[in-house]
Design a protein around this motif. Structure first.
Motif, PDB file in Angstrom:
ATOM      1  N   SER A 170       0.819  -1.209   0.000  1.00  0.00           N
ATOM      2  CA  SER A 170       0.000   0.000   0.000  1.00  0.00           C
ATOM      3  C   SER A 170       0.856   1.264   0.000  1.00  0.00           C
ATOM      4  CB  SER A 170      -0.896  -0.021   1.251  1.00  0.00           C
ATOM      5  OG  SER A 170      -1.225   1.261   1.691  1.00  0.00           O
ATOM      6  N   LEU A 171       0.455   2.242  -0.804  1.00  0.00           N
ATOM      7  CA  LEU A 171       1.147   3.532  -0.834  1.00  0.00           C
ATOM      8  C   LEU A 171       1.023   4.253   0.503  1.00  0.00           C
ATOM      9  CD1 LEU A 171      -0.011   4.586  -4.406  1.00  0.00           C
ATOM     10  CD2 LEU A 171       2.306   3.880  -3.745  1.00  0.00           C
ATOM     11  N   THR A 172      -0.142   4.151   1.127  1.00  0.00           N
ATOM     12  CA  THR A 172      -0.334   4.767   2.443  1.00  0.00           C
ATOM     13  C   THR A 172       0.587   4.124   3.472  1.00  0.00           C
ATOM     14  OG1 THR A 172      -2.639   5.260   1.927  1.00  0.00           O
ATOM     15  CG2 THR A 172      -2.022   5.258   4.250  1.00  0.00           C
ATOM     16  N   ARG A 173       0.675   2.797   3.437  1.00  0.00           N
ATOM     17  CA  ARG A 173       1.552   2.097   4.372  1.00  0.00           C
ATOM     18  C   ARG A 173       3.020   2.450   4.098  1.00  0.00           C
ATOM     19  NH1 ARG A 173       0.411  -2.473   7.111  1.00  0.00           N
ATOM     20  NH2 ARG A 173      -1.613  -1.436   7.258  1.00  0.00           N
ATOM     21  N   VAL A 209       0.451  -7.683  -7.021  1.00  0.00           N
ATOM     22  CA  VAL A 209      -0.596  -6.677  -7.251  1.00  0.00           C
ATOM     23  C   VAL A 209      -1.323  -6.988  -8.555  1.00  0.00           C
ATOM     24  CG1 VAL A 209      -1.046  -4.218  -7.658  1.00  0.00           C
ATOM     25  CG2 VAL A 209       0.630  -4.917  -5.914  1.00  0.00           C
ATOM     26  N   ASP A 210      -0.546  -7.291  -9.597  1.00  0.00           N
ATOM     27  CA  ASP A 210      -1.177  -7.649 -10.871  1.00  0.00           C
ATOM     28  C   ASP A 210      -1.952  -8.959 -10.768  1.00  0.00           C
ATOM     29  OD1 ASP A 210      -0.607  -5.517 -12.520  1.00  0.00           O
ATOM     30  OD2 ASP A 210       1.350  -6.292 -13.128  1.00  0.00           O
ATOM     31  N   THR A 211      -1.403  -9.935 -10.072  1.00  0.00           N
ATOM     32  CA  THR A 211      -2.083 -11.227  -9.951  1.00  0.00           C
ATOM     33  C   THR A 211      -3.479 -11.053  -9.363  1.00  0.00           C
ATOM     34  OG1 THR A 211       0.026 -12.371  -9.672  1.00  0.00           O
ATOM     35  CG2 THR A 211      -1.948 -13.529  -8.933  1.00  0.00           C
ATOM     36  N   GLU A 212      -3.575 -10.266  -8.292  1.00  0.00           N
ATOM     37  CA  GLU A 212      -4.864 -10.064  -7.622  1.00  0.00           C
ATOM     38  C   GLU A 212      -5.804  -9.194  -8.454  1.00  0.00           C
ATOM     39  OE1 GLU A 212      -7.913 -10.334  -4.919  1.00  0.00           O
ATOM     40  OE2 GLU A 212      -6.059 -11.505  -4.959  1.00  0.00           O
ATOM     41  N   ILE A 213      -5.280  -8.107  -9.001  1.00  0.00           N
ATOM     42  CA  ILE A 213      -6.143  -7.179  -9.746  1.00  0.00           C
ATOM     43  C   ILE A 213      -6.553  -7.773 -11.097  1.00  0.00           C
ATOM     44  CG2 ILE A 213      -6.100  -4.977 -10.995  1.00  0.00           C
ATOM     45  CD1 ILE A 213      -4.824  -3.724  -8.512  1.00  0.00           C
ATOM     46  N   VAL A 339      -7.736  -4.446  -2.073  1.00  0.00           N
ATOM     47  CA  VAL A 339      -6.724  -5.286  -2.726  1.00  0.00           C
ATOM     48  C   VAL A 339      -5.441  -5.348  -1.899  1.00  0.00           C
ATOM     49  CG1 VAL A 339      -5.145  -5.408  -4.703  1.00  0.00           C
ATOM     50  CG2 VAL A 339      -7.588  -5.059  -5.084  1.00  0.00           C
ATOM     51  N   VAL A 340      -4.935  -4.197  -1.462  1.00  0.00           N
ATOM     52  CA  VAL A 340      -3.658  -4.210  -0.725  1.00  0.00           C
ATOM     53  C   VAL A 340      -3.819  -4.870   0.639  1.00  0.00           C
ATOM     54  CG1 VAL A 340      -2.647  -2.268  -1.982  1.00  0.00           C
ATOM     55  CG2 VAL A 340      -3.988  -1.814   0.096  1.00  0.00           C
ATOM     56  N   SER A 341      -5.007  -4.760   1.236  1.00  0.00           N
ATOM     57  CA  SER A 341      -5.263  -5.438   2.512  1.00  0.00           C
ATOM     58  C   SER A 341      -5.249  -6.958   2.323  1.00  0.00           C
ATOM     59  CB  SER A 341      -6.603  -4.985   3.084  1.00  0.00           C
ATOM     60  OG  SER A 341      -6.917  -5.686   4.273  1.00  0.00           O
TER      61      SER A 341
END
Length: 375
Positions: A170-173, A209-213, A339-341
């Motif tokens: 995550s960008l926030t993380r 990230v790509d795999t999930e999205i 997604v990031v979670s």
């Protein structure tokens, strides 16, 4: 770029190539030294899955396990001894690179027990124990970027211990990780540590990230969804680099830099391409920028060396397009935050499962060596 090999061209462009693998066989066979000599490898990362594969395949560890079994050593302590010994030996192998780069490269990472990912105090204690046991200046202690891990990252850095922050999606993380890093350095300075000797990388995972999205895009099934396949991983990582550029030009950072501190470099992890329809060097050639690390599984390293087209910086000037990718995904109903979670949770579950399998396998091997049934 020059006519040098693609891995040499990456190095010229400011990318440090680290191998995402370590085993006793790599060390004893000279294979790891060859990757240093021939393919510009300047560091190594490990994780619980890597050690699980190394220790449970082949016979490289049989003698050591038999020796520890005869001493009555349990499975957890056996794993601790084996993994720290491999990492210490790898640190010695990379020591000349560490010396030549003033500790920036030549690093070897070892991860805290993944079952401690939600335990701040336990992580701090384990990180100190690993650091003391390996006893090499060029070791990195890997700590997952969970909410509980953030305080541990700060505390470990405050002790003057170099840290590889792992499992960032995550960008926030990521902003929180940089804050934890800078707070750790501020405390280290107060504690009298030489900031120039404290090193850190922030491992941003890419392919998952790509795999999930992409799985979600396939379910949507529209032309707009298909057009976004294979784009989220690069977009997310490029926006992380934008954050890196922002956070390491602030007044707060300038005070630390003036005191000798070096930036926490972005590290691209999970750079093996999972989707065979995508180029096998996508997460290497698409993430070239000064001052980054790319830690590659050997298959990706070999592909890069063989046929990667390195064209210089491929992150500069991409931020608007990257933001557009994430916005388009949200417009299709794909929640970035969800997604990031999911990815963080799955990543930790995978490491815990690998560790549990490793414990069971080592317990069985110890029992076999003692000729008693495993419990």
């Amino acid at each position: 770029m020059t006519n040098a090999t693609p891995t040499a061209q990456l190095s010229e462009a400011g990318v440090s190539i680290w191998l995402d693998d370590l085993s006793r066989g790599r060390l004893s066979s000279g294979g790891l030294q060859r990757l240093i000599d021939e393919k510009n490898v300047v560091g190594v990362t490990t994780n619980p899955s890597i050690f699980q594969a190394a220790i449970t395949s082949g016979t490289d560890y049989d003698r050591k396990i038999a020796e520890l079994a005869s001493q009555g050593t349990g499975a957890e302590e056996t794993i601790f001894e084996i993994t720290t010994a491999d990492v210490a030996d790898a640190c010695d192998l990379f020591a000349p690179i560490a010396a030549a780069t003033k500790g920036i490269d030549g690093r070897v990472s070892i991860e805290v027990d993944p079952r401690l990912a939600w335990d701040t105090a336990g992580t701090i204690a384990e990180a100190k124990r690993l650091y003391k046991e390996v006893d090499k200046e060029n070791v990195h202690i890997k700590i997952p970027a969970t909410l509980e891990g953030l305080a541990a990252i700060t505390a470990v850095l405050a002790e003057g211990i170099s840290v590889n922050v792992t499992l960032i999606f995550s960008l926030t993380r990521y902003r929180a990780v940089i804050n934890a890093f800078q707070t750790g350095l501020e405390l280290a300075k107060d504690n009298g540590h030489d900031l120039a000797g404290i090193h850190s990388v922030a491992s941003f995972f890419v392919s998952r990230v790509d795999t999930e999205i992409d799985k979600r895009l396939e379910k949507i099934g529209t032309e707009q969804a298909a057009a976004l396949k294979g784009k989220a991983g690069l977009a997310n990582a490029r926006l992380a680099y934008q954050i890196y550029e922002e956070e390491f030009t602030t007044e707060r950072w300038k005070l630390l830099a003036d005191a000798g501190a070096l930036p926490q470099r972005p590290l691209w992890a999970s750079t093996g391409v999972k989707d065979p329809s995508l180029p096998d060097t996508l997460y290497v050639t698409g993430l070239v920028a000064p001052g980054v690390v790319n830690t590659m599984p050997e298959k990706t390293l070999e592909a890069t060396f063989d046929h990667a087209e390195v064209t210089g910086d491929t992150i500069a000037g991409t931020y608007e397009e990257a933001h557009g990718v994430l916005t388009a995904l949200e417009d299709l109903g794909i929640s970035y935050d969800e997604v990031v979670s999911v990815l963080e949770s799955e990543g930790l579950d995978k490491f815990v499962a690998s560790w549990s399998e490793l414990l069971a396998d080592v317990e069985a091997a110890l029992a076999d060596a003692r000729n008693v049934p495993a419990h």
